[in-house]
Design a protein around this motif. Structure first.
Motif, mmCIF file in Angstrom:
data_model
loop_
_atom_site.group_PDB
_atom_site.id
_atom_site.type_symbol
_atom_site.label_atom_id
_atom_site.label_comp_id
_atom_site.label_asym_id
_atom_site.label_seq_id
_atom_site.Cartn_x
_atom_site.Cartn_y
_atom_site.Cartn_z
ATOM 1 N N PHE A 106 -11.531 59.116 29.725
ATOM 2 C CA PHE A 106 -10.317 59.595 30.392
ATOM 3 C C PHE A 106 -9.416 58.400 30.708
ATOM 4 N N HIS A 107 -8.107 58.604 30.532
ATOM 5 C CA HIS A 107 -7.132 57.514 30.716
ATOM 6 C C HIS A 107 -5.936 58.039 31.497
ATOM 7 N N VAL A 108 -5.594 57.365 32.584
ATOM 8 C CA VAL A 108 -4.411 57.752 33.363
ATOM 9 C C VAL A 108 -3.599 56.518 33.730
ATOM 10 N N HIS A 109 -2.306 56.750 33.947
ATOM 11 C CA HIS A 109 -1.381 55.742 34.451
ATOM 12 C C HIS A 109 -1.093 56.088 35.911
ATOM 13 N N THR A 110 -1.324 55.158 36.805
ATOM 14 C CA THR A 110 -0.942 55.377 38.199
ATOM 15 C C THR A 110 -0.224 54.138 38.728
ATOM 16 N N VAL A 111 0.495 54.305 39.798
ATOM 17 C CA VAL A 111 1.172 53.174 40.426
ATOM 18 C C VAL A 111 0.153 52.126 40.848
ATOM 19 N N PHE A 112 -0.969 52.559 41.436
ATOM 20 C CA PHE A 112 -1.939 51.599 41.956
ATOM 21 C C PHE A 112 -2.641 50.831 40.842
ATOM 22 N N ASN A 113 -3.042 51.517 39.760
ATOM 23 C CA ASN A 113 -3.710 50.744 38.703
ATOM 24 C C ASN A 113 -2.729 49.852 37.953
ATOM 25 N N ASN A 114 -1.463 50.249 37.883
ATOM 26 C CA ASN A 114 -0.456 49.376 37.273
ATOM 27 C C ASN A 114 -0.231 48.127 38.116
ATOM 28 N N LEU A 115 -0.020 48.315 39.405
ATOM 29 C CA LEU A 115 0.288 47.176 40.269
ATOM 30 C C LEU A 115 -0.875 46.201 40.383
ATOM 31 N N ILE A 116 -2.091 46.722 40.563
ATOM 32 C CA ILE A 116 -3.217 45.823 40.780
ATOM 33 C C ILE A 116 -3.592 45.099 39.493
ATOM 34 N N SER A 117 -3.423 45.751 38.343
ATOM 35 C CA SER A 117 -3.710 45.060 37.079
ATOM 36 C C SER A 117 -2.680 43.978 36.799
ATOM 37 N N GLU A 118 -1.450 44.189 37.219
ATOM 38 C CA GLU A 118 -0.421 43.163 37.065
ATOM 39 C C GLU A 118 -0.659 42.011 38.042
ATOM 40 N N TRP A 119 -1.053 42.346 39.261
ATOM 41 C CA TRP A 119 -1.259 41.325 40.294
ATOM 42 C C TRP A 119 -2.414 40.400 39.926
ATOM 43 N N MET A 120 -3.499 40.958 39.401
ATOM 44 C CA MET A 120 -4.701 40.174 39.116
ATOM 45 C C MET A 120 -4.917 39.908 37.629
ATOM 46 N N GLY A 121 -3.993 40.347 36.801
ATOM 47 C CA GLY A 121 -4.217 40.320 35.360
ATOM 48 C C GLY A 121 -4.362 38.950 34.741
ATOM 49 N N ASN A 122 -3.789 37.916 35.338
ATOM 50 C CA ASN A 122 -3.868 36.583 34.742
ATOM 51 C C ASN A 122 -5.298 36.086 34.598
ATOM 52 N N GLU A 197 -12.119 58.596 39.310
ATOM 53 C CA GLU A 197 -11.745 58.733 40.715
ATOM 54 C C GLU A 197 -12.176 57.511 41.528
ATOM 55 N N ALA A 198 -13.352 56.973 41.232
ATOM 56 C CA ALA A 198 -13.821 55.792 41.959
ATOM 57 C C ALA A 198 -12.938 54.581 41.658
ATOM 58 N N PHE A 199 -12.586 54.380 40.405
ATOM 59 C CA PHE A 199 -11.685 53.270 40.071
ATOM 60 C C PHE A 199 -10.355 53.408 40.804
ATOM 61 N N GLU A 200 -9.794 54.600 40.802
ATOM 62 C CA GLU A 200 -8.497 54.777 41.441
ATOM 63 C C GLU A 200 -8.575 54.537 42.949
ATOM 64 N N PHE A 201 -9.675 54.933 43.585
ATOM 65 C CA PHE A 201 -9.866 54.619 45.004
ATOM 66 C C PHE A 201 -9.896 53.107 45.204
ATOM 67 N N ILE A 202 -10.634 52.414 44.344
ATOM 68 C CA ILE A 202 -10.753 50.957 44.460
ATOM 69 C C ILE A 202 -9.403 50.272 44.275
ATOM 70 N N PHE A 203 -8.615 50.727 43.311
ATOM 71 C CA PHE A 203 -7.303 50.102 43.078
ATOM 72 C C PHE A 203 -6.374 50.316 44.278
ATOM 73 N N GLU A 204 -6.385 51.513 44.835
ATOM 74 C CA GLU A 204 -5.550 51.755 46.012
ATOM 75 C C GLU A 204 -6.034 50.915 47.195
ATOM 76 N N TYR A 205 -7.343 50.827 47.371
ATOM 77 C CA TYR A 205 -7.918 50.017 48.445
ATOM 78 C C TYR A 205 -7.463 48.555 48.310
ATOM 79 N N LEU A 206 -7.577 48.015 47.100
ATOM 80 C CA LEU A 206 -7.194 46.610 46.888
ATOM 81 C C LEU A 206 -5.713 46.396 47.161
#
Length: 218
Positions: A106-122, A197-206
């Motif tokens: 399953f693959h989704v785009h969310t604000v939280f996974n976008n932002l956190i992957s950009e913030w820590m992506g380097n 769902e667990a990943f999305e919780f973690i991304f929002e938490y971070l």
């Protein structure tokens, strides 16, 4: 097992499961602008030959139609006569199935996974530690730490698919595309949804933890 030997009942069961998950996630507004894609494997598995149902490209996932899904083979090619196109990112699903033998991706785009992957992506990873939902990945150590791989969001999907094998960690059922979205998988639809769902919780938490840290510094 060749695709012609997969029964109609097996195909219908897969489509029913996918439609249920699609409706649940659409109800949470997780498919903005026709984004995201879902797939579920059907029949027996081998790394050299397998089949799965995947969302059709460009469809409104908040609605149910007979054209929501199609069946493709291990190379992402339609394996029945159809005018439908598989999701543009089907090749990434192919690689995840090939490398893990999982039953659903399953693959989704969310604000939280976008932002956190950009913030820590380097660093090439999003790191999380001491978050309760890490247990959803069957990791039970106290104060457990995980690293979720982040891949570049190339416009050329085959380039992304070619990099999956180099970063995939069987213990962590997810890969992020930077400023794009999360791919989560599991042995079946229930487990893949749980992991998502667990990943999305973690991304929002971070994300919210970063905000609190910035506030405390002011």
């Amino acid at each position: 097992m060749s695709f012609v030997n997969i029964t109609l009942e097996e195909k219908q069961a897969v489509l029913k499961h996918l439609r249920t998950v699609k409706n649940q996630l659409a109800g949470r507004m997780l498919f903005p602008g026709t984004s995201g894609n879902l797939s579920l494997r059907v029949g027996d598995y081998s790394p050299e030959r397998f089949y799965f149902a995947v969302t059709s490209s460009g469809k409104d996932k908040s609605k149910d139609t007979p054209e929501d899904f199609l069946f493709v083979d291990h190379e992402g090619r339609p394996c029945e006569n159809t005018q439908l196109k598989p999701s543009a990112e089907t090749l990434i699903h192919c690689e995840i199935y090939r490398l893990t033998g999982c039953g659903a991706v399953f693959h989704v785009h969310t604000v939280f996974n976008n932002l956190i992957s950009e913030w820590m992506g380097n660093s090439g990873y999003v790191t999380a530690q001491g978050i309760e939902l890490i247990k959803a990945f069957n990791i039970w150590e106290e104060d457990a730490k995980i690293s979720i791989p982040v891949l570049p969001n190339y416009a050329d999907i085959p380039l992304i698919a070619a990099e999956v094998e180099g970063v995939l960690n069987p213990a962590i059922p997810g890969i992020l595309l930077r400023n794009h979205g999360i791919y989560a998988w599991g042995k079946n639809a229930f487990e893949a949804k749980k992991h998502l769902e667990a990943f999305e919780f973690i991304f929002e938490y971070l994300y919210r933890a970063l905000l609190l840290q910035n506030v405390s510094k002011q």
